[in-house]
Design an enzyme around this catalytic site. Structure first.
Site, mmCIF file in Angstrom:
data_model
loop_
_atom_site.group_PDB
_atom_site.id
_atom_site.type_symbol
_atom_site.label_atom_id
_atom_site.label_comp_id
_atom_site.label_asym_id
_atom_site.label_seq_id
_atom_site.Cartn_x
_atom_site.Cartn_y
_atom_site.Cartn_z
ATOM 1 N N ARG A 125 0.870 -1.202 -0.257
ATOM 2 C CA ARG A 125 0.183 -0.191 0.053
ATOM 3 C C ARG A 125 0.882 1.326 0.060
ATOM 4 O O ARG A 125 0.724 2.258 -0.875
ATOM 5 C CB ARG A 125 -1.050 0.073 1.357
ATOM 6 C CG ARG A 125 -2.174 -0.744 1.152
ATOM 7 C CD ARG A 125 -2.530 -1.548 2.339
ATOM 8 N NE ARG A 125 -1.616 -2.622 2.795
ATOM 9 C CZ ARG A 125 -1.594 -3.618 2.284
ATOM 10 N NH1 ARG A 125 -2.787 -4.033 1.769
ATOM 11 N NH2 ARG A 125 -0.634 -4.651 2.760
ATOM 12 N N THR A 126 1.890 1.287 0.825
ATOM 13 C CA THR A 126 2.659 2.805 1.169
ATOM 14 C C THR A 126 3.445 3.096 -0.199
ATOM 15 O O THR A 126 3.286 4.025 -0.620
ATOM 16 C CB THR A 126 3.479 2.690 2.392
ATOM 17 O OG1 THR A 126 2.507 1.977 3.480
ATOM 18 C CG2 THR A 126 4.042 4.020 2.689
ATOM 19 N N LYS A 168 25.489 -5.012 -1.163
ATOM 20 C CA LYS A 168 26.913 -4.941 -1.645
ATOM 21 C C LYS A 168 27.450 -4.485 -0.305
ATOM 22 O O LYS A 168 28.854 -4.392 -0.390
ATOM 23 C CB LYS A 168 27.474 -4.259 -2.748
ATOM 24 C CG LYS A 168 26.943 -4.891 -4.253
ATOM 25 C CD LYS A 168 27.536 -4.087 -5.433
ATOM 26 C CE LYS A 168 26.422 -4.143 -6.505
ATOM 27 N NZ LYS A 168 26.582 -2.992 -7.462
ATOM 28 N N ARG A 216 11.339 3.970 3.970
ATOM 29 C CA ARG A 216 10.557 3.041 4.949
ATOM 30 C C ARG A 216 11.937 2.018 5.605
ATOM 31 O O ARG A 216 12.769 1.716 4.572
ATOM 32 C CB ARG A 216 9.743 2.280 4.596
ATOM 33 C CG ARG A 216 9.379 0.799 5.164
ATOM 34 C CD ARG A 216 8.372 -0.061 4.938
ATOM 35 N NE ARG A 216 7.008 0.776 4.972
ATOM 36 C CZ ARG A 216 5.794 0.047 4.955
ATOM 37 N NH1 ARG A 216 5.503 -0.986 4.667
ATOM 38 N NH2 ARG A 216 4.783 0.910 5.283
ATOM 39 N N HIS A 222 4.516 5.720 11.768
ATOM 40 C CA HIS A 222 4.124 5.804 10.217
ATOM 41 C C HIS A 222 3.024 6.742 10.052
ATOM 42 O O HIS A 222 1.895 6.670 9.974
ATOM 43 C CB HIS A 222 3.478 4.319 10.189
ATOM 44 C CG HIS A 222 2.867 3.688 8.771
ATOM 45 N ND1 HIS A 222 3.375 4.638 7.635
ATOM 46 C CD2 HIS A 222 2.676 2.509 8.297
ATOM 47 C CE1 HIS A 222 2.703 3.894 6.502
ATOM 48 N NE2 HIS A 222 2.670 2.689 6.916
#
Ligand code: CP
Length: 308
Positions: free
Chosen positions: A58-59, A86, A108, A136
């Protein structure tokens, strides 16, 4: 009115006036998503980078759609396909992205505080799209927008938030936002999923979900955040659902016109029964997703200098 902020890191940092400004701006953007041509030139020439170190449906998608509907160039980077694999650090990754001169970086990350760290180091606007169990903010804003639309106002409502409170950034951001906006918040969940001293956030805590739901206007269910739990903190999903699953029997304790919310992803039959999740009279779960695009359009617009 302009949002006098470089970054959106958490609801804790926002005043009631700033929350109202974001919600009003989001409301003005809702209509764009209903047009046949869902695009306006507002952010033409701006660049938005979505930097996701954790899974998201969703986000991430709604930030991408939000940027595209405003004509921003939108670039998605996930940790698994970046040079993080890496061994590049978060700070080096961000400094390299900064050198490409984007306007907004949406991040995020599993570490609480990662967005705030980047905001202190790089000149572009940072939006926290979820940091560990901390905050959030765009989720809480879309939740408040949904509640406002369905209930007319937030002040004076009783909102029950049920489930894994300790590991939920959604719960934390909503507690900050809903209490600032004048709602009363009642929490329920197993004692092992309830942070110590959470009452200091101005809410009530209940062990039994029936007590929290009783007479509620809004019932917000949470997913168990297994990915953030360091040990098994309940015997089994079956036992959890016996005590903390929203179903026909316990939703009857809420107000007759109570709405049911969930930030997603939902675990059907664990924290919410399928018939409640899909109940057209009560469930607003997909309305929340719909509001998410408008809220994220508003955040991108306001952080790049737009005014309402
Ligand atoms: N609500 C929410 O943050 O969902 P995603 O993890 O799919 O983005």
């Amino acid at each position: 009115m302009k949002l006098e902020k470089k970054d959106i890191l958490g609801i804790q940092d926002l005043s009631v006036g700033e929350i109202n400004l974001i919600l009003a701006t989001a409301e003005s953007f809702l209509e764009i998503s209903t047009r046949e041509i869902k695009k306006v030139p507002t952010l033409r020439g701006k660049t938005v980078i979505n930097l996701f170190f954790e899974a998201s449906t969703r986000t991430r998608t709604s930030f991408e759609i939000a940027g595209k509907r405003l004509s921003a160039d939108t670039i998605n980077i996930s940790a698994s396909t970046s040079s993080v694999v890496k061994g590049e650090t978060l700070i080096d990754t961000a400094r390299n992205l900064e050198a490409m001169n984007p306007d907004v970086i949406v991040i995020r990350h599993s570490a609480a505080g990662a967005p705030r760290l980047l905001a202190s180091l790089i000149r572009q606007s940072i939006i926290n799209a979820g940091d560990g169990a901390h905050e959030h903010p765009s989720q809480a804003l879309l939740d408040m927008m949904t509640i406002k639309e369905k209930k007319g106002a937030i002040a004076g409502l009783k909102v029950a938030i049920i489930g894994d409170i300790a590991h939920s950034r959604v719960a934390r951001s909503n507690i900050y936002g809903l209490t600032k906006m004048g709602a009363s918040v009642a929490l329920a969940g197993p004692a092992t999923m309830m942070p110590r001293d959470i009452e200091q956030m101005g809410i009530t805590v209940h062990n039994k979900m029936e007590e929290a739901i009783s007479n509620a206007d809004v019932v917000m269910m949470l997913r168990i955040q297994l990915e953030r739990q360091k040990q098994n903190i309940f015997p089994s999903l079956r036992e959890y659902s016996q005590h903390y699953c929203l179903n026909r029997r316990n939703i009857a304790l809420a107000k007759k016109d109570a709405i049911v919310m969930h930030p997603g992803p939902i675990n059907r039959g664990v924290e919410i029964s399928p018939d409640i999740a899909d109940d057209p009279d009560r469930s607003v779960i997909l309305d929340q997703v719909n509001k998410g695009v408008a809220v994220r359009m508003a955040l991108l617009y306001l952080l790049t200098g737009g005014s309402q």
